[in-house]
Motif scaffolding. Structure first.
Motif: not given
Lengths: 164, 216
Positions: A24, A161, A164, B52-53, B56
């Protein structure tokens, strides 16, 4: 023995989590645009990326601030304008990207997403600037860009990221 | 050695051995302590990954993230310390009291049943466990203090633009924990000193006992 196994499993989970977190990335820029500037969001092909872009026009003496996108769309700004850009993965493999960055594109495997504002650019910037010259016009990175004509503050927060 | 003194000395001695049993319980629960801390760390990392995701993918988090970042380590460490204390409290002690109530014959019987080499080994093992638990507890509190300091530091940066980095947070939280744990260190140091002197006393006592003609 069972407890040691539980500890081992937990340690493996922590290593996996840590590895995921390393994939990330974020990048931020807050910069002034003047003359004809270019706002550039770029990434390595194996990254998924979202960028929050805010353009705050600084209007003096009725001067205009215009955003010009690569497809020709133009937006005249009177107030601050915020939008998101999503650059999806263009390469599903995790192979290392051999990136030859140009001006405004600072990419590498340790810095796989990049946001930047290049102020006061020349007309040939888009060929010789972003892509680093005609010979290196290789699509080994993904890029989104637009021009800002006039004076403005630009804030970009990029998040990406790879796993994923 | 006078027979009346024997009962009283044995009483003190068995009480210390009970204490040693508790220290051994600390050692045996250290793995549980490590598992609880590791599980807590995994939970905190999951929250961190989710946070964190959410940046994003622009997700609205239904989780109270700041509360989880501070609450989970506190909960984990409290659970770990509680579990170790529970294990220590569940050690059966004082079972020798009924035998010792018989007076000198009871004391001699207990003495004859003791395996001295095992007793010495257990005391040494208990000392080690006491140190290890102290270190693990300090490390856990350090982690907790670091998390809290890190969050507080974030507010300081935004409020007074004070430069704050990981090294400062780590050093500050370590000093804070060492100061707060000062009394615990002192107690631990004293108890280990007591165990050392007990070991010497026991060796003396053992010598004495072997040379005496006590019969149960």
């Amino acid at each position: 023995m069972k407890k040691a196994l539980v500890l081992l499993v937990l340690a493996l989970i922590i290593v996996a989590q840590w590895s995921f977190l390393l994939s990330v990335k974020s990048d931020t820029v807050s910069s002034s645009a003047f003359g004809t500037s270019t706002v550039i969001v770029s990434k390595a092909p194996y990254m998924y990326m979202r960028a929050e872009i805010t353009v705050i026009p600084i209007i003096t003496n009725n001067a205009t601030v215009t955003m010009i996108f690569s497809n020709g769309t133009q937006i005249d700004l009177r107030d601050s304008y915020r939008f998101d850009v999503i650059l999806p993965k263009s390469d599903k493999t995790m192979r290392s990207a051999v990136i030859t960055p140009g001006l405004g594109v600072d990419l590498s495997d340790s810095h796989p997403i990049d946001v930047s504002v290049v102020a006061n650019v020349t007309d040939n910037f888009f060929t010789y600037g972003i892509y680093g010259g005609g010979q290196q016009y290789i699509n080994n990175f993904d890029v989104f860009w637009f021009k800002v004509q006039g004076t403005a503050d630009v804030v970009i927060n990029g998040f990406g990221v790879s796993v994923w | 050695m006078v027979e009346d003194d024997l009962s009283s000395k044995m009483h003190d001695f068995m009480k210390v051995l009970d204490q040693v049993k508790k220290y051994r319980a600390i050692i045996s629960s250290l793995t549980d302590f490590a598992i609880i801390l590791a599980a807590t760390f995994v939970a905190v990392m999951f929250v961190y990954i989710f946070t964190s995701l959410s940046f994003v993918f622009d997700l609205n988090s239904p989780l109270p993230i700041p509360f989880l970042f501070i609450g989970l380590p506190i909960l984990g460490i409290a659970l770990g310390v509680f579990w170790v204390n529970h294990k220590v409290r569940s050690v059966k002690v004082g079972q020798w009291k009924t035998v010792l109530d018989e007076g000198a014959p009871g004391a001699i019987r207990i003495l004859q049943e003791l395996n001295w080499d095992t007793v010495y080994a257990e005391i040494r093992y208990a000392k080690l466990g006491f140190w290890l638990y102290g270190l693990a507890k300090t490390a856990a509190f350090w982690l907790l203090a670091f998390t809290i300091t890190w969050f507080a530091g974030g507010y300081l940066v935004s409020a007074v633009h004070w430069s704050f980095n990981l090294t400062i947070a780590a050093l500050f939280s370590l000093v804070l924990v060492l100061v707060l744990e000062k009394n615990d260190f002192q107690r631990r140091y004293d108890q280990i000193g007591q165990l050392d002197s007990l070991l010497w006393e026991l060796r003396w006592f053992d010598n004495d006992f072997r040379r005496s003609d006590f019969q149960a």
